[in-house]
Design an enzyme around this catalytic site. Sequence first.
Site, PDB file in Angstrom:
ATOM      1  N   SER A 223     -16.314  43.622  66.918  1.00 13.60           N
ATOM      2  CA  SER A 223     -15.662  42.879  65.584  1.00 13.60           C
ATOM      3  C   SER A 223     -16.110  41.683  65.456  1.00 13.60           C
ATOM      4  O   SER A 223     -16.806  40.895  66.465  1.00 13.60           O
ATOM      5  CB  SER A 223     -14.085  42.678  66.303  1.00 13.60           C
ATOM      6  N   GLY A 228     -16.210  41.394  59.133  1.00 15.65           N
ATOM      7  CA  GLY A 228     -15.800  42.628  59.251  1.00 15.65           C
ATOM      8  C   GLY A 228     -16.153  43.092  60.765  1.00 15.65           C
ATOM      9  O   GLY A 228     -15.738  42.615  61.699  1.00 15.65           O
ATOM     10  N   GLY A 254      -8.488  41.588  67.668  1.00 14.87           N
ATOM     11  CA  GLY A 254      -9.435  42.469  68.001  1.00 14.87           C
ATOM     12  C   GLY A 254      -8.865  43.565  68.451  1.00 14.87           C
ATOM     13  O   GLY A 254      -9.411  44.773  68.652  1.00 14.87           O
ATOM     14  N   ASP A 255      -7.974  43.584  69.233  1.00 11.90           N
ATOM     15  CA  ASP A 255      -7.251  44.590  70.103  1.00 11.90           C
ATOM     16  C   ASP A 255      -6.589  45.424  68.894  1.00 11.90           C
ATOM     17  O   ASP A 255      -6.389  46.998  69.170  1.00 11.90           O
ATOM     18  CB  ASP A 255      -5.999  43.943  70.713  1.00 11.90           C
TER      19      ASP A 255
END
Length: 318
Positions: A223, A228, A254-255
């Site tokens: 990430s 992107g 990010g998760d």
Amino acid sequence: MIVTLTPNPSLDRTVEIDELRRGEVIRAVGGRVDPGGKGVNVSRALAAGNVATVAVLPSGGAEGSQLSALLAPVGVQVVQVPIAGALRSNITIVEPDGTTTKLNESGPELSRDEIEAIERRVVAVAEHAAWVVAAGSLPRGVGTGFYAELVTVVREAGNNSAQVCVDASGAPFDAAVDAGPDLVKPNAEELAELVGRPLRRLGDVVDAAAEVRKRGVGTVLVSLGADGALLAGPDEVLHGWAPPVRVRSTVGAGDATLAGFLAGGGRGRPALVTALAYGTAAVSLPGSVMPRPADLDAAAVVVTDNLDLDRHLGGTPS
């Protein structure tokens, strides 16, 4: 079904303010309490997208009870492993421009018996799972080889065919990579730390991901915040992004990206599109709220295998 393990979960209180000024009394303009920890967030995002998920969590103290109570209404099945210590509480301060300040406690210290009990529960729950996601920091008492050992234990269990993903950082992540998980999901900073050099261009990220794959990892999903995400797998290397949105909070983005990748099938272009749709939607929501299907705009996502290797990176890590 997707199983997540969060060895060091938390209660996350998010406070929204106009401006952070040291030494002053500041009145909040908003706030909320959410279940926290990387694996917990992945399960929350999956459940919000109607994907079956089980979260394995050490649980101790009033915080452990509250964490489970917060997860029940959002559709996350919780498997608790009792521990003697209390879970940690974290505070996130968010300013209007999206600037995020985090105050994270270290968490409880686990005994060897408690660590082994966690491993046993993960293996048992993973029997009918497609993926096992091990994610986040490790609490005190847990050695840096924990994630590497977990990859091996899950694979060696006779009835398990689950693929294993690790999303971590530092020495535990380094050790896990050598165990050859099927998927890893670092951000740019974590990947740079892993390979021991700065990643200033997209080409640097491509080279670093290839280096990680040579150590035995199946697929690398990186990430890149506003730049992107990059996907380096056995068949292709892809870069994807989405149009900018108003950032309310990067906590858990990010998760959400990882959850979207798994919800999208865990492989190739379709999964990367879904990952970016999840991650983009997540940053537009307050605190660590996870996106629902109505929040996603997969049609706005662009994915290409024609990479601009000289593109300089400048987005916020997620």
